[in-house]
Design an enzyme around this catalytic site. Structure first.
Site, PDB file in Angstrom:
ATOM      1  N   ASN A 110      52.555  23.258 -29.334  1.00  0.00           N
ATOM      2  CA  ASN A 110      53.204  24.032 -30.395  1.00  0.00           C
ATOM      3  C   ASN A 110      52.409  23.789 -31.683  1.00  0.00           C
ATOM      4  O   ASN A 110      52.449  22.703 -32.244  1.00  0.00           O
ATOM      5  CB  ASN A 110      54.655  23.535 -30.526  1.00  0.00           C
ATOM      6  CG  ASN A 110      55.401  24.193 -31.663  1.00  0.00           C
ATOM      7  OD1 ASN A 110      54.883  25.099 -32.331  1.00  0.00           O
ATOM      8  ND2 ASN A 110      56.626  23.743 -31.904  1.00  0.00           N
TER       9      ASN A 110
ATOM     10  N   LYS B 232      52.931  25.005 -34.554  1.00  0.00           N
ATOM     11  CA  LYS B 232      53.745  25.061 -35.787  1.00  0.00           C
ATOM     12  C   LYS B 232      52.950  25.810 -36.864  1.00  0.00           C
ATOM     13  O   LYS B 232      52.405  26.861 -36.567  1.00  0.00           O
ATOM     14  CB  LYS B 232      54.164  23.654 -36.214  1.00  0.00           C
ATOM     15  CG  LYS B 232      54.828  22.894 -35.062  1.00  0.00           C
ATOM     16  CD  LYS B 232      55.484  21.619 -35.456  1.00  0.00           C
ATOM     17  CE  LYS B 232      56.124  20.989 -34.234  1.00  0.00           C
ATOM     18  NZ  LYS B 232      56.879  19.786 -34.534  1.00  0.00           N
TER      19      LYS B 232
ATOM     20  N   HIS C  17      63.974  25.881 -31.191  1.00  0.00           N
ATOM     21  CA  HIS C  17      63.272  24.689 -31.675  1.00  0.00           C
ATOM     22  C   HIS C  17      64.041  24.084 -32.854  1.00  0.00           C
ATOM     23  O   HIS C  17      64.581  24.805 -33.688  1.00  0.00           O
ATOM     24  CB  HIS C  17      61.841  25.042 -32.096  1.00  0.00           C
ATOM     25  CG  HIS C  17      61.034  23.812 -32.359  1.00  0.00           C
ATOM     26  ND1 HIS C  17      61.081  23.151 -33.559  1.00  0.00           N
ATOM     27  CD2 HIS C  17      60.194  23.110 -31.560  1.00  0.00           C
ATOM     28  CE1 HIS C  17      60.289  22.083 -33.492  1.00  0.00           C
ATOM     29  NE2 HIS C  17      59.739  22.039 -32.289  1.00  0.00           N
TER      30      HIS C  17
ATOM     31  N   GLU D 299      64.109  17.808 -26.801  1.00  0.00           N
ATOM     32  CA  GLU D 299      63.356  17.280 -27.930  1.00  0.00           C
ATOM     33  C   GLU D 299      64.306  16.613 -28.922  1.00  0.00           C
ATOM     34  O   GLU D 299      64.868  17.287 -29.798  1.00  0.00           O
ATOM     35  CB  GLU D 299      62.617  18.407 -28.648  1.00  0.00           C
ATOM     36  CG  GLU D 299      61.624  19.139 -27.779  1.00  0.00           C
ATOM     37  CD  GLU D 299      60.546  19.805 -28.633  1.00  0.00           C
ATOM     38  OE1 GLU D 299      59.386  19.419 -28.500  1.00  0.00           O
ATOM     39  OE2 GLU D 299      60.887  20.671 -29.450  1.00  0.00           O
TER      40      GLU D 299
ATOM     41  N   GLY E 115      57.724  14.768 -34.663  1.00  0.00           N
ATOM     42  CA  GLY E 115      56.837  14.610 -35.816  1.00  0.00           C
ATOM     43  C   GLY E 115      56.967  13.272 -36.525  1.00  0.00           C
ATOM     44  O   GLY E 115      56.438  13.095 -37.619  1.00  0.00           O
TER      45      GLY E 115
ATOM     46  N   SER F 203      56.928  13.416 -30.388  1.00  0.00           N
ATOM     47  CA  SER F 203      55.902  12.373 -30.509  1.00  0.00           C
ATOM     48  C   SER F 203      55.247  11.993 -29.175  1.00  0.00           C
ATOM     49  O   SER F 203      54.966  10.824 -28.919  1.00  0.00           O
ATOM     50  CB  SER F 203      56.464  11.143 -31.217  1.00  0.00           C
ATOM     51  OG  SER F 203      56.803  11.480 -32.555  1.00  0.00           O
TER      52      SER F 203
HETATM   53  P1  PGA Z   1      55.636  16.452 -32.208  1.00  0.00           P
HETATM   54  O1  PGA Z   1      56.410  17.839 -32.135  1.00  0.00           O
HETATM   55  O2  PGA Z   1      54.846  16.311 -30.962  1.00  0.00           O
HETATM   56  O3  PGA Z   1      54.795  16.537 -33.445  1.00  0.00           O
HETATM   57  O4  PGA Z   1      56.692  15.375 -32.308  1.00  0.00           O
HETATM   58  C1  PGA Z   1      57.008  18.270 -30.948  1.00  0.00           C
HETATM   59  C2  PGA Z   1      57.674  19.606 -31.135  1.00  0.00           C
HETATM   60  O5  PGA Z   1      58.242  19.852 -32.207  1.00  0.00           O
HETATM   61  O6  PGA Z   1      57.643  20.468 -30.230  1.00  0.00           O
END
Ligand code: PGA
Length: 236
Positions: A7, A9, A91, A160, A166, A196
């Site tokens: 993703n 983002k 999400h 998640e 994040g 993460s």
């Molecule tokens: P991250 O995000 O790997 O940066 O924790 C995961 C996500 O939001 O799909």
């Protein structure tokens, strides 16, 4: 066979996205890797990418419309231009930063499932709910299935936990196993873990019983890292 999703983002440009997709495609072809791979670039970076069938390009969001007056949104008229038929729905950043309600999410889910889109549907609890224990956590997660057709054939789920997204704080293997086995006992769909996930822990996470792959943000944005993630999970 693992399902590995990236993703983006609000990261990457058209140019770096197209390089990224090309490199991933090259890696999958030349190493004969059969994992199912998804990349969710920004909407401005969509294009007609030439990829093998196991490399899918999806959108992070779209509105439940073909077209119309929805300032700032895109609909299927724009997605069709690039043959996109995969979408992320639910999400936590859309739920909590962009304020999408469960009702709006369910409407979006109904619209895109009606059209046969592959949907990666995300659920997950905030820290204060996690701290109340597994039962409350599951209760919270189940409430995120309100209005969602869990039998939809083109559905992939992603668990998640919000506190892990994040933050660099990955859920423990035990936390992941607890939630995944509970969800798996109710819903027979592929289930990814996200929050993460990193180059170093992706293999352990994806090897867990009840985990079918990973949805990755931060650790997937550098091409070398994402290829290493694919390499680390290619035989699972
Ligand atoms: P991250 O995000 O790997 O940066 O924790 C995961 C996500 O939001 O799909």
């Amino acid at each position: 066979m693992a399902i590995i999703a990236s993703n983006f983002k609000t990261n990457h440009t058209r140019k770096t996205t197209s390089y990224f997709v090309e490199e991933v495609n090259k890696y999958l072809v030349s190493n004969n890797v059969s994992s199912d791979v998804y990349i969710f670039p920004t909407s401005t970076s969509l294009d007609k990418f030439e990829t093998i069938p196991t490399l899918n390009i999806g959108v992070q969001n779209a509105y439940a419309t073909q077209k119309g007056s929805f300032t700032g949104e895109i609909g299927t008229e724009q997605l069709d231009e690039f043959d996109v038929n995969t979408i992320l729905i639910g999400h936590s950043e859309r739920r909590h930063i962009l304020g999408e309600s469960q009702e709006e999410i369910a409407k979006k889910f109904a619209f895109y499932s009606e059209l046969g889109y592959k949907i990666i549907y995300c659920v997950g609890e905030p820290l204060e709910v996690k701290e109340e224990g597994l039962e409350k956590t599951l209760e919270y997660i189940y409430s995120q299935f309100e209005g969602i057709d869990i039998n939809y054939e083109n559905l992939i789920l992603a668990y998640e936990p919000i506190w892990a997204i994040g933050t660099g704080v990955t859920a423990t293997l035990e936390d992941i196993t607890d939630v995944h086995s509970a969800l798996k006992s109710k819903i027979e769909k592929p289930l990814l873990y996200g929050g993460s996930v990193k180059v170093d822990n992706v293999r352990d996470i994806c090897s867990l019983h009840g985990v079918d792959g990973a949805l990755i943000g931060t650790a997937s944005w550098i091409i070398e890292d994402f290829i290493q993630i694919l390499e680390n999970t290619k035989d699972l």
